[in-house]
Every structure is written in structure tokens, then in C-alpha cells.
Scaffold this motif. Sequence first.
Motif: not given
Length: 120
Positions: A88-107
Amino acid sequence: VQLVESGGGLVQAGGSSTLSCVASGIIFSDAVMDWYRQAPGGQRELVATYPGDGRTDYSDSVKGRFTISRDYYKKNIDLQMNRLEPGDTAVYYCHAYARRPGRYNKNYHRGPGTQVTVSS
């Protein structure tokens, strides 16, 4: 957009650790939140995912040992890791597939990562 991970560090095999990720600058309520990890010399692996509909899913390598949770008020996700193994040794990353306020598309957005080292 900021995804800030905390937790991790050095843990003995068989032990537990909890990672946290606090999100800001995104619409958290419908974001797909994930934890990825990347071991030295390895490819990035999706460890756990928590879409906004309440379902969760895990990679086979951590299923039954790791639990992802989500707090919509605090806008954070946690990864509870039990029965840790040297693999399990690794660098762990938090990811979000999300919209920013006022925006329609997710990134896609990613935090800087936090190191988890499991000693045998």
C-alpha cells in the motif's frame, strides 16, 4: 480550486491510518470524489471512488480494508485504511471531477498528494 490532503506518514504493516481531503472552490454536492495512489515506478491506481449519488467502489486490492467516506457539510472525504500492507506504500492523491461555481462543465482536479509508507 483547492484539494488539500492530510494524514499518512509511516505506518507499520497491519496498522491503520486515515487520510483526509478538504475541497474548496468546487460544487461539492455533485462532485465525483476519488482517492488515487501511485507507487514508486508504478502507474496511478484508482483506490476508491465516491460519486455524489452515495455509491462507493474500491479497487480489488483494497476492498474490505479501506473505506471512503464523505462529509457534505465539511466538504471533505476521508479514506480509512486498515490492515495496511507494504504494497500500500504510495503517494495518495485526492481527485475531484467537479464543477466550479457558475460553471456548467465538470473538470478534473487533483491535490498535491500525501505519502503513505507501510513498513514490514
